[in-house]
Design a protein around this motif. Structure first.
Motif, PDB file in Angstrom:
ATOM      1  N   SER A  36       0.827  -1.201   0.000  1.00  0.00           N
ATOM      2  CA  SER A  36       0.000   0.000   0.000  1.00  0.00           C
ATOM      3  C   SER A  36       0.865   1.255   0.000  1.00  0.00           C
ATOM      4  CB  SER A  36      -0.912   0.013   1.235  1.00  0.00           C
ATOM      5  OG  SER A  36      -1.508   1.285   1.413  1.00  0.00           O
ATOM      6  N   THR A  37       0.443   2.247  -0.744  1.00  0.00           N
ATOM      7  CA  THR A  37       1.158   3.525  -0.794  1.00  0.00           C
ATOM      8  C   THR A  37       0.640   4.514   0.252  1.00  0.00           C
ATOM      9  OG1 THR A  37      -0.371   4.453  -2.443  1.00  0.00           O
ATOM     10  CG2 THR A  37       1.533   3.231  -3.265  1.00  0.00           C
ATOM     11  N   LYS A  38      -0.387   4.121   0.989  1.00  0.00           N
ATOM     12  CA  LYS A  38      -1.040   5.051   1.919  1.00  0.00           C
ATOM     13  C   LYS A  38      -0.704   4.798   3.389  1.00  0.00           C
ATOM     14  CE  LYS A  38      -3.662   7.146  -1.225  1.00  0.00           C
ATOM     15  NZ  LYS A  38      -3.580   8.597  -1.522  1.00  0.00           N
ATOM     16  N   LEU A  39      -0.249   3.600   3.717  1.00  0.00           N
ATOM     17  CA  LEU A  39      -0.021   3.268   5.124  1.00  0.00           C
ATOM     18  C   LEU A  39       1.319   3.802   5.609  1.00  0.00           C
ATOM     19  CD1 LEU A  39      -1.217  -0.470   5.254  1.00  0.00           C
ATOM     20  CD2 LEU A  39      -2.533   1.604   5.762  1.00  0.00           C
ATOM     21  N   ASP A  40       1.299   4.441   6.769  1.00  0.00           N
ATOM     22  CA  ASP A  40       2.544   4.885   7.395  1.00  0.00           C
ATOM     23  C   ASP A  40       3.163   3.791   8.257  1.00  0.00           C
ATOM     24  OD1 ASP A  40       2.721   7.881   6.720  1.00  0.00           O
ATOM     25  OD2 ASP A  40       0.661   7.660   7.418  1.00  0.00           O
ATOM     26  N   GLU A  41       2.338   2.869   8.727  1.00  0.00           N
ATOM     27  CA  GLU A  41       2.813   1.755   9.545  1.00  0.00           C
ATOM     28  C   GLU A  41       1.833   0.603   9.398  1.00  0.00           C
ATOM     29  OE1 GLU A  41       5.044  -0.331  10.908  1.00  0.00           O
ATOM     30  OE2 GLU A  41       5.854   1.429  11.950  1.00  0.00           O
ATOM     31  N   LEU A  42       2.356  -0.607   9.534  1.00  0.00           N
ATOM     32  CA  LEU A  42       1.531  -1.809   9.430  1.00  0.00           C
ATOM     33  C   LEU A  42       1.885  -2.742  10.569  1.00  0.00           C
ATOM     34  CD1 LEU A  42      -0.477  -3.576   7.760  1.00  0.00           C
ATOM     35  CD2 LEU A  42       1.524  -4.473   6.549  1.00  0.00           C
ATOM     36  N   VAL A  43       0.855  -3.313  11.218  1.00  0.00           N
ATOM     37  CA  VAL A  43       1.101  -4.191  12.343  1.00  0.00           C
ATOM     38  C   VAL A  43       0.053  -5.300  12.379  1.00  0.00           C
ATOM     39  CG1 VAL A  43      -0.311  -2.832  13.967  1.00  0.00           C
ATOM     40  CG2 VAL A  43       1.567  -4.245  14.839  1.00  0.00           C
ATOM     41  N   VAL A  44       0.463  -6.481  12.798  1.00  0.00           N
ATOM     42  CA  VAL A  44      -0.464  -7.571  13.081  1.00  0.00           C
ATOM     43  C   VAL A  44      -0.825  -7.494  14.562  1.00  0.00           C
ATOM     44  CG1 VAL A  44      -0.753 -10.080  13.222  1.00  0.00           C
ATOM     45  CG2 VAL A  44       0.453  -9.057  11.273  1.00  0.00           C
ATOM     46  N   ALA A  45      -2.109  -7.483  14.859  1.00  0.00           N
ATOM     47  CA  ALA A  45      -2.582  -7.463  16.247  1.00  0.00           C
ATOM     48  C   ALA A  45      -3.158  -8.834  16.563  1.00  0.00           C
ATOM     49  CB  ALA A  45      -3.643  -6.383  16.434  1.00  0.00           C
ATOM     50  N   THR A  46      -2.490  -9.578  17.438  1.00  0.00           N
ATOM     51  CA  THR A  46      -2.880 -10.966  17.690  1.00  0.00           C
ATOM     52  C   THR A  46      -3.014 -11.247  19.175  1.00  0.00           C
ATOM     53  OG1 THR A  46      -2.289 -13.277  17.264  1.00  0.00           O
ATOM     54  CG2 THR A  46      -0.472 -11.757  17.685  1.00  0.00           C
ATOM     55  N   ASP A  47      -3.744 -12.331  19.476  1.00  0.00           N
ATOM     56  CA  ASP A  47      -3.908 -12.751  20.870  1.00  0.00           C
ATOM     57  C   ASP A  47      -3.066 -13.974  21.184  1.00  0.00           C
ATOM     58  OD1 ASP A  47      -5.182 -14.637  19.365  1.00  0.00           O
ATOM     59  OD2 ASP A  47      -7.062 -14.626  20.491  1.00  0.00           O
ATOM     60  N   ASP A  48      -2.172 -14.361  20.254  1.00  0.00           N
ATOM     61  CA  ASP A  48      -1.465 -15.630  20.400  1.00  0.00           C
ATOM     62  C   ASP A  48       0.029 -15.450  20.118  1.00  0.00           C
ATOM     63  OD1 ASP A  48      -0.459 -18.408  19.356  1.00  0.00           O
ATOM     64  OD2 ASP A  48      -2.362 -18.823  20.380  1.00  0.00           O
ATOM     65  N   GLU A  49       0.850 -15.949  21.021  1.00  0.00           N
ATOM     66  CA  GLU A  49       2.301 -15.772  20.886  1.00  0.00           C
ATOM     67  C   GLU A  49       2.865 -16.524  19.690  1.00  0.00           C
ATOM     68  OE1 GLU A  49       4.743 -16.295  24.244  1.00  0.00           O
ATOM     69  OE2 GLU A  49       3.748 -14.754  25.458  1.00  0.00           O
ATOM     70  N   ARG A  50       2.213 -17.603  19.274  1.00  0.00           N
ATOM     71  CA  ARG A  50       2.683 -18.328  18.092  1.00  0.00           C
ATOM     72  C   ARG A  50       2.600 -17.459  16.846  1.00  0.00           C
ATOM     73  NH1 ARG A  50      -1.150 -23.384  19.420  1.00  0.00           N
ATOM     74  NH2 ARG A  50      -2.307 -21.582  20.254  1.00  0.00           N
ATOM     75  N   ILE A  51       1.529 -16.709  16.737  1.00  0.00           N
ATOM     76  CA  ILE A  51       1.384 -15.793  15.600  1.00  0.00           C
ATOM     77  C   ILE A  51       2.367 -14.643  15.728  1.00  0.00           C
ATOM     78  CG2 ILE A  51      -0.185 -14.213  14.409  1.00  0.00           C
ATOM     79  CD1 ILE A  51      -2.487 -16.059  15.264  1.00  0.00           C
ATOM     80  N   LEU A  52       2.510 -14.112  16.942  1.00  0.00           N
ATOM     81  CA  LEU A  52       3.458 -13.019  17.187  1.00  0.00           C
ATOM     82  C   LEU A  52       4.871 -13.410  16.764  1.00  0.00           C
ATOM     83  CD1 LEU A  52       3.869 -10.178  18.775  1.00  0.00           C
ATOM     84  CD2 LEU A  52       4.689 -11.659  20.608  1.00  0.00           C
ATOM     85  N   LEU A  53       5.321 -14.561  17.215  1.00  0.00           N
ATOM     86  CA  LEU A  53       6.682 -15.015  16.902  1.00  0.00           C
ATOM     87  C   LEU A  53       6.845 -15.280  15.407  1.00  0.00           C
ATOM     88  CD1 LEU A  53       7.292 -17.432  19.914  1.00  0.00           C
ATOM     89  CD2 LEU A  53       8.256 -15.145  19.580  1.00  0.00           C
ATOM     90  N   HIS A  54       5.822 -15.833  14.795  1.00  0.00           N
ATOM     91  CA  HIS A  54       5.891 -16.118  13.365  1.00  0.00           C
ATOM     92  C   HIS A  54       6.026 -14.829  12.550  1.00  0.00           C
ATOM     93  CE1 HIS A  54       5.122 -17.891   9.473  1.00  0.00           C
ATOM     94  NE2 HIS A  54       4.094 -17.086   9.309  1.00  0.00           N
ATOM     95  N   VAL A  55       5.240 -13.822  12.899  1.00  0.00           N
ATOM     96  CA  VAL A  55       5.323 -12.536  12.182  1.00  0.00           C
ATOM     97  C   VAL A  55       6.704 -11.925  12.365  1.00  0.00           C
ATOM     98  CG1 VAL A  55       4.409 -10.191  12.027  1.00  0.00           C
ATOM     99  CG2 VAL A  55       2.839 -12.119  12.319  1.00  0.00           C
TER     100      VAL A  55
END
Length: 265
Positions: free
Chosen positions: A55-74
């Motif tokens: 995207s040309t419009k986003l200043d920042e991008l983040v995954v918001a998760t409730d699980d550490e497995r997803i956090l670590l994978h990202v």
């Protein structure tokens, strides 16, 4: 009932800083662990992230998760992720927590985490709605082209007003064309009226996002099981942009197999 768009002047006269948030929870009743499923060598969440990053419009991008497995994978694939509560009832609530933890953005884009081949142009189109200072909430719609789409209750329909704002969302075909429609021939319906379906990506002013998370579940929301009706019932206006780009979400293992067959990489 209050009928203003609820946007405050504090966000009108400043340069837009846009945060893209991809809500991703591990526990899904229809498809547990869905964000981590493999799609031709990459996880679904990685594919969403990489597409959104274009995207040309986003200043920042983040995954918001409730699980550490997803956090670590990202983190492993070089993305940015934050942990959010496991009690959120919707992606909107998860986006609100992300916005609270990452202050300094006045627009937040809620990017669906189950659309691995999302087109970044849809994100840019939605973000462009906030060039109008009165826009507090925004989403996308697409013209319905088949009778099966029109009759599908899992594909919400939308009615727009002359200001390109959503009047109502429904799982049934709307509007009803009295005196024209006979029976359930939905292909015939399309020859008499332009129907739109909802594309489930949302944008919010930061102050509006904070406010709508405190609204109680509404009567129409319960009836249709559509969260955005809560906002309309409380007087919020939802700006709508029309896209001609199709999206394909993965809600079930069967959807995953369809995606795998459709895309080779």
């Amino acid at each position: 009932m209050e009928t203003t768009n609820h946007a405050t002047n504090s966000t009108h006269n400043t340069q837009l800083r846009i945060l893209g948030v991809i809500p991703a929870r591990f526990a899904s009743s229809r498809f547990p662990g869905k964000p981590l499923v493999d799609i031709h060598g990459k996880s679904m969440i990685q594919r969403v992230y990489e597409r959104a990053k274009e995207s040309t419009k986003l200043d920042e991008l983040v995954v918001a998760t409730d699980d550490e497995r997803i956090l670590l994978h990202v983190n492993d694939f070089g993305g940015r992720a934050i942990l959010t509560a496991d009690t959120h009832q919707s992606g909107t609530d998860r986006c609100a927590e992300a916005a609270h933890k990452l202050p300094g953005f006045n627009v937040i884009i809620n990017i669906q985490g189950d659309e691995p081949y999302i087109d970044s142009r849809q994100i840019d189109l939605l973000a462009s709605c906030f060039a109008e200072p009165e826009t507090a909430l925004a989403t996308l719609v697409k013209k319905i082209t088949t009778g099966s789409e029109l009759s599908n209750p899992n594909s919400p329909k939308v009615i727009l007003n002359r200001n390109s704002e959503a009047i109502y969302f429904s799982r049934t075909p709307i509007p009803f064309l009295r005196g024209i429609l006979q029976g359930e021939d939905h292909e015939e319906w399309l020859s008499h009226h332009t129907f739109f379906k909802h594309i489930g990506i949302y944008g919010y002013r930061a102050d509006t996002l904070e406010a709508i998370t405190h609204l109680p579940v509404s009567i129409l929301e319960k009836a249709e099981s559509l969260e955005q009706l809560r906002w309309i019932e409380n007087g919020y206006k939802i700006k709508v942009a029309v896209t001609d780009i199709e999206t394909q979400a993965i809600d079930t293992p069967a959807d995953l197999q369809a995606i795998l067959k459709k895309h080779n990489q």
